[in-house]
Design an enzyme around this catalytic site. Structure first.
Site, short mmCIF file in Angstrom:
data_model
loop_
_atom_site.label_atom_id
_atom_site.label_comp_id
_atom_site.label_asym_id
_atom_site.label_seq_id
_atom_site.Cartn_x
_atom_site.Cartn_y
_atom_site.Cartn_z
N CYS A 144 48.85 2.20 48.46
CA CYS A 144 48.48 2.23 49.87
C CYS A 144 47.85 0.91 50.28
CB CYS A 144 47.51 3.39 50.12
SG CYS A 144 46.93 3.52 51.83
N GLU A 177 43.61 0.57 62.99
CA GLU A 177 44.95 0.74 63.53
C GLU A 177 45.26 2.22 63.75
OE1 GLU A 177 47.36 -3.15 62.05
OE2 GLU A 177 47.35 -1.46 60.64
N CYS A 234 53.90 4.85 56.93
CA CYS A 234 52.92 5.48 56.04
C CYS A 234 52.53 4.55 54.91
CB CYS A 234 53.54 6.76 55.48
SG CYS A 234 52.44 7.69 54.41
N GLY A 279 41.43 5.44 56.06
CA GLY A 279 40.26 6.17 55.61
C GLY A 279 40.54 7.55 55.06
N GLU A 280 39.52 8.12 54.42
CA GLU A 280 39.55 9.49 53.88
C GLU A 280 38.72 10.38 54.81
OE1 GLU A 280 39.60 12.90 52.63
OE2 GLU A 280 40.75 11.64 51.24
N CYS A 285 38.64 1.81 53.41
CA CYS A 285 38.69 3.03 52.61
C CYS A 285 38.03 2.77 51.26
CB CYS A 285 40.15 3.46 52.41
SG CYS A 285 40.36 5.12 51.70
N SER A 310 44.70 15.11 56.43
CA SER A 310 45.21 14.73 55.12
C SER A 310 44.08 14.22 54.25
CB SER A 310 46.28 13.63 55.26
OG SER A 310 46.71 13.20 53.98
N CYS A 328 48.97 9.21 64.71
CA CYS A 328 48.33 9.06 63.41
C CYS A 328 46.99 8.34 63.64
CB CYS A 328 49.23 8.26 62.47
SG CYS A 328 48.58 8.10 60.80
N ASN A 369 56.87 2.58 51.51
CA ASN A 369 56.94 1.52 52.50
C ASN A 369 56.26 0.27 51.96
OD1 ASN A 369 58.14 3.07 54.77
ND2 ASN A 369 56.28 4.28 54.56
N CYS A 409 43.78 3.82 46.44
CA CYS A 409 45.09 4.31 45.97
C CYS A 409 46.02 3.10 45.86
CB CYS A 409 45.65 5.34 46.94
SG CYS A 409 44.62 6.82 47.09
#
Length: 417
Positions: free
Chosen positions: A153, A126, A384, A210-211, A146, A242, A139, A341, A150
């Protein structure tokens, strides 16, 4: 009411299906995302003489990234026979758009589908566009799924399927510009909410799925294309990467990419951050903040953004605010406070609004800009922390069966994934 545009028929969206013909061996490689050296090599491989390479690379670069064409036939000043050879050997096609959702606030979310490239079946990610009065932010995702888990998330609930390649990362930017009419001679869709002037995509943030620092080489190459002054030409000060805190890669990112840095912080103690952002167990706060203080190019004009999601009763006390200010002392920084969110199955709640404002006021009075990020696209799960696709990596037995690859005689159950 949010709009949802399904841009692929239901029959084309099976979750377990043989790879489409375009994914099998022999699929044409993409020229998108190649650096100039890679583009020159591709041209040389289709017979372009050495003495013409520089000129031809410049031509293609202009058509791909200034004019935004997705068909070789549109390259008017390229010889017809060369266009034909390029079309036979390579692709410049956009990613497949499976679905486009438009929020009531103008935020857009695209579900993109890419070839399997080892995952056993096509994968989906996405990408989100957030329009504001003076800017339009895209974004962008760097991985399918991922590894970091976290807990606040939604993406973290999806296992890593694979990294995205440079063409797939740059392709997100190109397709978004297509859909918004952000290339020359292109029309913006009627009724679209976009900045009133200037570029419709003015900023890119690597904050999607993802990171990014766990897909370093592909992200680096993609961002070099996005920031190239003779192409898409986005200033590195308008590109933000990020990270959740892959400490060893942070200095290298600063030296080699030179983009703005954002840290997914979310807690002021190792005990809590270990739970919220598990990579903290490997790279604790002291190491992370030391890497931030040493980030190449750090200054008041190139501040680090610290992202802090506000979780009710978890990390939103005034004691947390005071410790946050203490931790960041001496680091040129901006602190983005992000109202949580919600997503299905999440164990957290968003902090009360008056508490978020008290938290922000304290941080502001301490000398740090601490804007409260207005939730955007919640109604289409584009805010987010809400991004996730349904892609899963097939087990090796499934991949072998679907791709028609002969299984070695000594292959055993212990190799299955």
């Amino acid at each position: 009411m949010a709009l949802s545009l399904d841009l692929a028929s239901p029959d084309s969206r099976p979750r377990v299906a043989p790879p489409a013909p375009a994914e099998r061996a022999g699929d044409k490689p993409s020229l998108i995302g190649l650096d100039r050296e890679g583009l020159a090599k591709a041209l040389e491989d289709v017979g372009v003489p050495q003495k013409q390479l520089r000129m031809r690379v410049t031509q293609l670069w202009h058509w791909l990234y200034v004019r935004g064409v997705s068909d070789f036939s549109a390259m008017a000043n390229v010889a017809k026979d060369l266009r034909q050879r390029l079309d036979e050997a390579y692709s410049i096609a956009r990613p497949e758009i499976v679905e486009e959702k438009i929020s009531t606030d103008g935020t857009r979310k695209w579900l993109f589908r890419f070839a399997s490239r080892g995952a056993g079946r096509p994968v989906e990610i996405e990408t989100v566009y957030i329009p504001e009065e003076g800017r339009g932010t895209l974004c962008v995702s760097s991985q399918v799924g991922c590894t970091l888990t976290c807990t606040f998330c939604h993406t973290g609930t999806q296992k890593l399927v694979r990294n995205l390649f440079p063409d797939e990362i740059v392709g997100q930017v190109l397709t978004a510009r297509d859909r918004l009419g952000d290339f020359p001679d292109a029309a913006t869709p009627a009724g679209a909410i976009v900045p009133s002037e200037g570029r419709l995509i003015s900023n890119v943030v690597m904050m999607g799925m993802g990171e990014p620092l766990y897909n370093y080489d592909n992200v680096k190459q993609a961002l070099s294309v996005v920031s190239d002054g003779e192409g898409l030409s986005l200033s590195k000060r308008r590109i933000t990467l990020s990270t959740s805190g892959v400490v060893p890669m942070i200095p290298r990112a600063g030296e080699e990419m030179g983009v703005m840095l954002a840290i997914s912080l979310h807690a002021v103690t190792d005990e809590l951050r270990d739970k919220l952002v598990p990579i903290n167990r490997k790279y604790p706060l002291e190491e992370l903040l030391a890497a931030c203080r040493a980030y190449p190019g750090l200054s008041n004009a190139r501040r680090i953004t610290f992202e802090y999601v506000m979780l009710k009763g978890v990390n939103d006390s005034m004691a947390d605010a005071k410790e946050l200010v203490r931790l960041l002392k001496g680091i040129p920084a901006k602190i983005n406070l992000i109202p949580f969110n919600p997503w299905p199955g999440s164990p957290y709640e968003c902090s009360d609004w008056d508490q978020i404002e008290r938290f922000a006021d304290y941080v502001n009075q301490a000398g740090y800009a601490s804007p409260i990020r207005t939730p955007r696209g919640r109604d289409i799960f584009a805010a987010c922390g809400q991004l996730k696709s349904e892609s899963e990596r097939l087990r090796k037995t499934e991949r072998v069966a679907l791709e028609g690859i002969a299984m070695p005689a000594d292959w055993g159950h212990e190799h299955a994934r």
